[in-house]
Design a protein around this motif. Structure first.
Motif, PDB file in Angstrom:
ATOM      1  N   LEU A  87      13.012   4.034 -12.858  1.00  0.00           N
ATOM      2  CA  LEU A  87      13.937   4.674 -14.227  1.00  0.00           C
ATOM      3  C   LEU A  87      12.838   5.334 -15.260  1.00  0.00           C
ATOM      4  CD1 LEU A  87      16.438   4.896 -15.548  1.00  0.00           C
ATOM      5  CD2 LEU A  87      16.338   2.600 -16.671  1.00  0.00           C
ATOM      6  N   GLY A  88      11.836   4.518 -15.706  1.00  0.00           N
ATOM      7  CA  GLY A  88      10.998   5.053 -16.567  1.00  0.00           C
ATOM      8  C   GLY A  88      10.658   6.337 -16.143  1.00  0.00           C
ATOM      9  N   ALA A  89      10.045   6.596 -14.930  1.00  0.00           N
ATOM     10  CA  ALA A  89       9.374   8.023 -14.381  1.00  0.00           C
ATOM     11  C   ALA A  89      10.521   8.930 -14.455  1.00  0.00           C
ATOM     12  CB  ALA A  89       8.970   7.810 -12.897  1.00  0.00           C
ATOM     13  N   GLY A  90      11.663   8.496 -14.193  1.00  0.00           N
ATOM     14  CA  GLY A  90      12.785   9.618 -14.309  1.00  0.00           C
ATOM     15  C   GLY A  90      12.850  10.255 -15.803  1.00  0.00           C
ATOM     16  N   VAL A  91      12.902   9.245 -16.781  1.00  0.00           N
ATOM     17  CA  VAL A  91      13.254   9.478 -17.871  1.00  0.00           C
ATOM     18  C   VAL A  91      12.005  10.463 -18.434  1.00  0.00           C
ATOM     19  CG1 VAL A  91      13.176   8.582 -20.352  1.00  0.00           C
ATOM     20  CG2 VAL A  91      14.477   7.480 -18.600  1.00  0.00           C
ATOM     21  N   GLU A  92      10.751  10.280 -18.069  1.00  0.00           N
ATOM     22  CA  GLU A  92       9.657  11.133 -18.256  1.00  0.00           C
ATOM     23  C   GLU A  92       9.702  12.345 -17.867  1.00  0.00           C
ATOM     24  OE1 GLU A  92       5.940   7.838 -18.507  1.00  0.00           O
ATOM     25  OE2 GLU A  92       6.341   8.958 -16.759  1.00  0.00           O
ATOM     26  N   LEU A  93      10.295  12.489 -16.721  1.00  0.00           N
ATOM     27  CA  LEU A  93      10.511  14.183 -15.945  1.00  0.00           C
ATOM     28  C   LEU A  93      11.649  14.714 -16.955  1.00  0.00           C
ATOM     29  CD1 LEU A  93      10.466  13.297 -12.443  1.00  0.00           C
ATOM     30  CD2 LEU A  93       8.661  14.104 -13.725  1.00  0.00           C
ATOM     31  N   VAL A  94      12.471  13.867 -17.207  1.00  0.00           N
ATOM     32  CA  VAL A  94      13.736  14.654 -18.419  1.00  0.00           C
ATOM     33  C   VAL A  94      13.249  15.181 -19.472  1.00  0.00           C
ATOM     34  CG1 VAL A  94      15.782  14.113 -19.588  1.00  0.00           C
ATOM     35  CG2 VAL A  94      15.490  12.882 -17.470  1.00  0.00           C
ATOM     36  N   ALA A 120       0.809  -1.129   0.027  1.00  0.00           N
ATOM     37  CA  ALA A 120      -0.010  -0.200  -0.167  1.00  0.00           C
ATOM     38  C   ALA A 120       0.766   1.077  -0.050  1.00  0.00           C
ATOM     39  CB  ALA A 120      -0.840   0.006   1.026  1.00  0.00           C
ATOM     40  N   LEU A 121       1.927   1.149   0.767  1.00  0.00           N
ATOM     41  CA  LEU A 121       2.794   2.495   0.691  1.00  0.00           C
ATOM     42  C   LEU A 121       3.581   2.622  -0.548  1.00  0.00           C
ATOM     43  CD1 LEU A 121       3.768   4.522   2.836  1.00  0.00           C
ATOM     44  CD2 LEU A 121       5.619   3.102   3.402  1.00  0.00           C
ATOM     45  N   LYS A 122       3.722   1.487  -1.329  1.00  0.00           N
ATOM     46  CA  LYS A 122       4.541   1.513  -2.330  1.00  0.00           C
ATOM     47  C   LYS A 122       3.478   2.363  -3.466  1.00  0.00           C
ATOM     48  CE  LYS A 122       4.901  -1.907  -5.325  1.00  0.00           C
ATOM     49  NZ  LYS A 122       5.216  -3.359  -6.107  1.00  0.00           N
ATOM     50  N   HIS A 123       2.292   1.726  -3.466  1.00  0.00           N
ATOM     51  CA  HIS A 123       1.442   2.285  -4.496  1.00  0.00           C
ATOM     52  C   HIS A 123       1.022   3.887  -4.096  1.00  0.00           C
ATOM     53  CE1 HIS A 123      -0.121  -1.064  -6.903  1.00  0.00           C
ATOM     54  NE2 HIS A 123       0.443  -1.590  -6.142  1.00  0.00           N
ATOM     55  N   PHE A 124       0.969   4.284  -2.820  1.00  0.00           N
ATOM     56  CA  PHE A 124       0.790   5.379  -2.526  1.00  0.00           C
ATOM     57  C   PHE A 124       1.694   6.466  -3.232  1.00  0.00           C
ATOM     58  CE2 PHE A 124       1.877   9.417   0.363  1.00  0.00           C
ATOM     59  CZ  PHE A 124       0.638   9.567   0.541  1.00  0.00           C
ATOM     60  N   PHE A 125       3.025   6.265  -2.891  1.00  0.00           N
ATOM     61  CA  PHE A 125       4.250   6.889  -3.716  1.00  0.00           C
ATOM     62  C   PHE A 125       4.089   6.857  -5.255  1.00  0.00           C
ATOM     63  CE2 PHE A 125       6.174   6.192   0.550  1.00  0.00           C
ATOM     64  CZ  PHE A 125       6.407   7.458   0.986  1.00  0.00           C
ATOM     65  N   GLY A 126       3.888   5.728  -5.804  1.00  0.00           N
ATOM     66  CA  GLY A 126       3.558   5.378  -6.889  1.00  0.00           C
ATOM     67  C   GLY A 126       2.332   6.562  -7.778  1.00  0.00           C
ATOM     68  N   GLY A 127       1.477   6.340  -6.936  1.00  0.00           N
ATOM     69  CA  GLY A 127       0.255   7.029  -7.330  1.00  0.00           C
ATOM     70  C   GLY A 127       0.695   8.657  -7.402  1.00  0.00           C
ATOM     71  N   ALA A 128       1.278   9.285  -6.302  1.00  0.00           N
ATOM     72  CA  ALA A 128       1.643  10.408  -6.004  1.00  0.00           C
ATOM     73  C   ALA A 128       2.559  10.908  -7.263  1.00  0.00           C
ATOM     74  CB  ALA A 128       2.282  10.683  -4.853  1.00  0.00           C
ATOM     75  N   MET A 129       3.584  10.022  -7.540  1.00  0.00           N
ATOM     76  CA  MET A 129       4.514  10.155  -8.471  1.00  0.00           C
ATOM     77  C   MET A 129       3.979  10.504 -10.058  1.00  0.00           C
ATOM     78  SD  MET A 129       8.085   8.238  -9.168  1.00  0.00           S
ATOM     79  CE  MET A 129       8.222   7.876  -7.571  1.00  0.00           C
ATOM     80  N   GLY A 130       2.989   9.413 -10.224  1.00  0.00           N
ATOM     81  CA  GLY A 130       2.025   9.742 -11.546  1.00  0.00           C
ATOM     82  C   GLY A 130       1.673  11.134 -11.796  1.00  0.00           C
ATOM     83  N   VAL A 131       1.172  11.814 -10.950  1.00  0.00           N
ATOM     84  CA  VAL A 131       0.599  12.874 -11.135  1.00  0.00           C
ATOM     85  C   VAL A 131       1.857  14.058 -11.747  1.00  0.00           C
ATOM     86  CG1 VAL A 131      -0.180  15.238 -10.217  1.00  0.00           C
ATOM     87  CG2 VAL A 131      -0.941  13.108  -9.355  1.00  0.00           C
ATOM     88  N   PHE A 132       2.904  14.005 -11.237  1.00  0.00           N
ATOM     89  CA  PHE A 132       3.985  14.858 -11.632  1.00  0.00           C
ATOM     90  C   PHE A 132       4.644  14.276 -13.157  1.00  0.00           C
ATOM     91  CE2 PHE A 132       4.126  15.512  -7.148  1.00  0.00           C
ATOM     92  CZ  PHE A 132       4.034  16.890  -7.009  1.00  0.00           C
ATOM     93  N   THR A 133       4.773  13.066 -13.319  1.00  0.00           N
ATOM     94  CA  THR A 133       5.298  12.451 -14.671  1.00  0.00           C
ATOM     95  C   THR A 133       4.037  12.780 -15.474  1.00  0.00           C
ATOM     96  OG1 THR A 133       4.132  10.480 -13.931  1.00  0.00           O
ATOM     97  CG2 THR A 133       6.566  10.615 -13.448  1.00  0.00           C
ATOM     98  N   THR A 134       3.102  12.846 -15.207  1.00  0.00           N
ATOM     99  CA  THR A 134       1.798  12.991 -16.383  1.00  0.00           C
ATOM    100  C   THR A 134       1.878  14.657 -16.733  1.00  0.00           C
ATOM    101  OG1 THR A 134       0.412  11.160 -15.523  1.00  0.00           O
ATOM    102  CG2 THR A 134      -0.560  12.667 -17.154  1.00  0.00           C
ATOM    103  N   GLN A 135       1.990  15.324 -15.637  1.00  0.00           N
ATOM    104  CA  GLN A 135       1.884  16.705 -16.006  1.00  0.00           C
ATOM    105  C   GLN A 135       3.219  17.157 -16.774  1.00  0.00           C
ATOM    106  OE1 GLN A 135       2.009  18.770 -12.266  1.00  0.00           O
ATOM    107  NE2 GLN A 135      -0.318  18.870 -12.170  1.00  0.00           N
ATOM    108  N   THR A 136       4.341  16.349 -16.589  1.00  0.00           N
ATOM    109  CA  THR A 136       5.455  16.711 -17.512  1.00  0.00           C
ATOM    110  C   THR A 136       5.378  16.214 -18.824  1.00  0.00           C
ATOM    111  OG1 THR A 136       6.769  16.522 -15.238  1.00  0.00           O
ATOM    112  CG2 THR A 136       7.947  16.435 -17.403  1.00  0.00           C
ATOM    113  N   LEU A 137       4.955  15.142 -18.918  1.00  0.00           N
ATOM    114  CA  LEU A 137       4.697  14.652 -20.318  1.00  0.00           C
ATOM    115  C   LEU A 137       3.607  15.355 -21.326  1.00  0.00           C
ATOM    116  CD1 LEU A 137       4.457  10.755 -19.747  1.00  0.00           C
ATOM    117  CD2 LEU A 137       6.150  11.796 -20.863  1.00  0.00           C
ATOM    118  N   LEU A 138       2.729  15.738 -20.391  1.00  0.00           N
ATOM    119  CA  LEU A 138       1.631  16.680 -21.127  1.00  0.00           C
ATOM    120  C   LEU A 138       2.298  18.164 -21.717  1.00  0.00           C
ATOM    121  CD1 LEU A 138      -1.671  16.071 -19.247  1.00  0.00           C
ATOM    122  CD2 LEU A 138      -0.966  15.137 -21.414  1.00  0.00           C
TER     123      LEU A 138
END
Length: 505
Positions: free
Chosen positions: A217-224, A142-160
């Motif tokens: 790693l994939g999330a980091g590349v998305e932020l780049v 649950a804690l891992k998915h919590f951090f994953g869900g939080a990170m998904g917002v920033f990566t999606t914003q960056t990609l858009l």
């Protein structure tokens, strides 16, 4: 308790009194709290609590009221009485007049809410329906998915932002094409990685953690892509390939993990509740991240914190899994403990000592099972010297000093137990050589061999192999017996032996 069958036909007053008395005694034993019995539209007096000691009063209330007790029922510790209604005492019961009366006082709203939540997040019959390791695993998941869900917002914003949605420089058609190509590349990567499916069985924990690292790693590349938006397409494609490969790893390892938690035939229930916990945590993380993103925090700092939380939770999640099978890593832990202490570690100890960072694609493992002849022997005399020692075995074990590894070669007649015995023998030989080399001073080893990072061959390798053969003959059966007593399941398929086999010439 079997329902009490009552005859609807008229009976004598004395028989009715005896029947009611026995019914009330049974109800008194079942009831744990006084029921709140309803009154009828005819203002009949309510039924007294069935656990009341005054049975004569209760008999009169049942016999002279418009209700008649039919039977009692219990579900998961909660009890009910079923009564039927009649117009007046002594008259036949009305059709379709059965009513259920709860013997429990109403639950507080908090208890009702907790019961509702538990029905979604824990399997039925919890905690008796799952193993003890279920709770820590689901906590870290649950804690891992919590951090994953939080990170998904920033990566999606960056990609858009990188693809040009928030700008006027990109047409909607170009944005859609880039996005479709990105997703298509991810699907191709998922299909290509699926051929590694067999490895998901014997290196389950290692690949699960490696998949989570790949997800980061994939999330980091998305932020780049925010720094170099003109490279959006290649970077987004690479990131999506990494994340889809990670998704394949997570999906492929999910069922064996949940199977280890299920005590009975409830793997479907365990899986459903586990996925529900992950989705709830993901939604909570997403909501929190949306609120944080409105304050325009530092992208690098936020990603670093969320990524650290995600990786730490992933590691603890994998470490908390207790598997009953012996793969390469857990087999090595079990044999080493047996050779050093004389006992096979328990399931909990063996899983905790397993090296999660020993990824299957690394080639520095000291024992090679089912190797090719050319890798194990360079000198024909070394082979001819030890061949008689394994004449009655369906395998051979040797040590190659130039590579610093122990090799177990399998013969074409080797069966499942022969492969397990060969792996055990290889670890025994490795133990002998390691113990012999550790007794020599470091300066002497460096002077003789000139390599401090490689395990030097003992001058009497043949003697070590002979001693190992004697030890394996006397201890292999003991090791198997103790492993079975500890609950370990021994299978050669999880040891991933090579496909090479020696044929008789």
């Amino acid at each position: 308790m079997a329902p009490i069958k009552l005859n609807r036909s008229s009976t004598s007053h004395q028989d009715s009194r005896i029947l009611v008395r026995e019914t009330l005694r049974i109800s008194a034993n079942l009831a744990s709290a006084p029921p709140s019995l309803p009154t009828t539209a005819h203002n009949h007096p309510p039924l007294a609590p069935p656990h009341s000691p005054n049975f004569s009063v209760l008999e009169d209330q049942f016999l002279h009221s418009s209700f008649r007790l039919i039977c009692c029922e219990e579900i998961d510790g909660r009890r009910w009485q079923y009564v039927a209604e009649r117009d007046a005492p002594g008259l036949p019961l009305k059709n379709n007049s059965i009513r259920a009366l709860s013997l429990q006082s109403p639950q507080p709203p908090v208890d009702q809410l907790m019961s509702f939540v538990r029905s979604y997040v824990v399997p039925e019959g919890f905690p008796d329906s799952v193993t003890p390791s279920y709770v820590p695993y689901m906590t870290w998941r649950a804690l891992k998915h919590f951090f994953g869900g939080a990170m998904g917002v920033f990566t999606t914003q960056t990609l858009l932002s990188s693809v040009g949605v928030s700008r006027n420089t990109a047409t909607p058609g170009a944005v859609a094409i880039n996005w479709i190509l990105k997703d298509g590349a991810g699907r191709v990567g998922k299909m290509l990685f699926a051929r590694q499916g067999r490895k998901f069985d014997y290196d389950l924990k290692q690949l699960r953690f490696a998949g989570d690292l790949l997800m980061e790693l994939g999330a980091g590349v998305e932020l780049v892509t925010a720094a170099v938006p003109h490279l959006f397409l290649p970077l987004a494609c690479a990131a999506n390939v990494a994340k889809n490969v990670a998704a394949v790893t997570s999906t492929s390892t999910r069922t064996p993990i949940y199977k280890a938690f299920a005590k009975g035939e409830n793997i479907g229930d365990v899986t459903a509740k586990g996925e529900c916990v992950g989705n709830i945590a993901d939604l909570l993380g997403t909501g929190l991240s949306i609120m944080i993103s409105k304050r325009n925090p530092s992208l690098v700092t936020t990603f670093a914190l969320l990524s650290c939380g995600y990786v730490m939770s992933s590691y603890r999640e994998v470490k908390s899994v207790v598997l009953h099978t012996l793969n390469r890593a857990r087999f090595s832990v079990a044999v080493d403990s047996f050779l050093k202490t004389g006992r096979v570690p328990s399931l909990q100890e063996g899983n905790m000592q397993e090296n999660i960072l020993s990824f299957p694609w690394l080639k520095d493992k000291p024992v090679v099972l089912g190797s090719r002849f050319k890798d194990a022997f360079q000198d024909p005399h070394a082979y001819l010297a030890i061949e008689p020692l394994f004449e009655k075995e369906r395998y051979m074990v040797t040590y190659n000093p130039s590579k610093g590894k122990v090799y177990a070669l399998l013969k074409d007649q080797a069966k499942s137990d022969d492969i397990l015995k060969a792996a055990f023998h290889a670890h025994v030989l490795l133990h002998f050589i390691t113990s012999s080399n550790s007794a020599q001073p470091l300066s002497q080893r460096q002077q003789e061999y000139g390599h401090s990072d490689l395990m030097p061959m003992s001058k009497d390798l043949e003697s070590h192999i002979t001693e190992s053969c004697k030890m394996v003959t006397t201890t292999y059966g003991i090791f198997k017996s103790e492993a079975a007593e500890q609950g370990w399941t021994m299978s050669d398929s999880l040891l991933n032996p090579g496909r090479a086999r020696l044929l008789q010439c």
